[in-house]
Design an enzyme around this catalytic site. Structure first.
Site, short mmCIF file in Angstrom:
data_model
loop_
_atom_site.label_atom_id
_atom_site.label_comp_id
_atom_site.label_asym_id
_atom_site.label_seq_id
_atom_site.Cartn_x
_atom_site.Cartn_y
_atom_site.Cartn_z
N ASP A 156 -6.22 1.88 -5.71
CA ASP A 156 -6.26 1.30 -4.33
C ASP A 156 -7.73 1.51 -3.63
OD1 ASP A 156 -3.59 1.20 -4.86
OD2 ASP A 156 -3.16 0.84 -2.75
N LYS A 219 -4.97 -6.33 -0.45
CA LYS A 219 -4.07 -5.30 0.61
C LYS A 219 -4.69 -5.22 1.93
CE LYS A 219 -2.91 -0.24 0.81
NZ LYS A 219 -3.03 1.13 0.22
N LYS A 255 -0.29 -6.63 -1.12
CA LYS A 255 0.27 -5.53 -0.34
C LYS A 255 0.16 -5.06 0.98
CE LYS A 255 -0.04 -0.47 -1.17
NZ LYS A 255 -0.35 0.81 -1.72
#
Length: 310
Positions: A156, A219, A255
């Site tokens: 990430d 995300k 996400k």
């Protein structure tokens, strides 16, 4: 189109040639205004959210969880204790799905890799100067490569938000591509930090840029600034994912992370994904929730047992 100046001469207006990033943005419908996004989320929740509050949905939410610990007090011992709790819970409840990942700082990848016994749960690491992304690209790629070497199966990273807001899309894209290469084939999630982007237009552009640069997931946020995840940002992102899929045939995951504290919060994001992207995104593991406290709430709801197993 031409114009005349006071000198009496005839001039052609300069033609603005779109750069490749503007060309990419132009392939998508213009995003809704902030007011339209809010209204669309309100309407969607009023009409559809309640029907998804079922035991099966709770199981799907549990499987989407990325159990996260990203605090200044994390240590080898505290991370090991968290992994042991995950192992013990999986042994005690084989009827429940496994978490999608355990998400930690890169320096804890090895301890998770060495101690995690739940095969279906992957190891995710934040990387690339998390949470601000304010460091050299050489540091970002090195940190990513080291995390992968130590066992990270997913990465990430944070979009360079200041660079993006200044209009330097090329640097942002290049960074994503370089970090993606350092992932060595592992999925890359690009955190947009939507609270800093502020507007639906910026969130949409950041989503499109990240996907074209190679993001496997986009995300919402790091959870380190306010506002963190919001349903409005999620709706904009999921619509961009849908349009990108229609354009390219490539499915990018979504996400939600940051400030997701209740089952009702999670149901909101689930509703957006189901209604905009479809059930296949959920069944294929392309919907994730980064959280710490939500895992305990879902566990209590699914098992009927009180306490905080994680």
């Amino acid at each position: 189109m031409s114009e005349h100046c006071h000198c009496g001469c005839h001039h052609e207006e300069p033609h603005h040639e779109l750069n490749k990033y503007e060309q990419a943005f132009a392939k998508f419908d213009a995003p809704m205004s902030d007011e339209q996004v809010h209204a669309a989320v309100t309407k969607l929740f009023e009409e559809r959210k309640a029907e998804y509050n079922t035991p099966e949905t709770l199981r799907q939410l549990f499987a989407a969880v990325e159990l996260t610990t990203l605090t200044v007090t994390d240590s080898q011992e505290s991370v090991l204790r968290l992994v042991e709790k995950v192992n013990n819970f999986a042994d005690a409840h084989p009827e429940l799905p496994a978490f999608a990942t355990i998400c930690v700082y890169p320096n804890f990848a090895k301890i998770v890799a060495d101690s995690l016994e739940v095969e279906a749960t992957e190891i995710a690491c934040v990387s690339g100067g998390f949470p601000s992304s304010q460091t050299f690209i050489e540091v970002k790629t090195a940190e990513t490569a080291l995390a992968v070497h130590d066992g990270a199966r997913e990465i990430d990273m944070v979009l360079s938000v200041g660079t993006f807001l200044s209009g330097d899309y090329e640097t942002c894209s290049d960074e994503i591509e370089e970090i993606k290469a350092a992932c060595a084939g592992r999925p890359l999630k690009v955190i947009l930090e939507t609270g800093a982007l502020q507007t639906a237009e910026n969130i949409h552009k950041a989503s499109v840029l990240s996907m074209f640069a190679g993001a496997d997931f986009i995300k919402t946020s790091t959870g380190k600034i306010e506002p963190a995840a919001t349903p409005e940002a999620a709706l904009v992102m999921c619509k961009a994912i849908r349009d990108y899929y229609n354009l390219t045939g490539t499915k990018v995951g979504f996400k939600a992370a940051g400030g997701i504290k209740t089952i009702d919060d999670a149901l909101g994001y689930y509703t957006i994904v189901r209604e905009v992207l479809g059930e296949e995104w959920i069944k294929e593991g392309l919907f994730r929730i980064g959280t710490s406290r939500l895992a305990n709430l879902l566990a209590a709801e699914l098992t009927g047992e009180q306490g905080k197993p994680f």
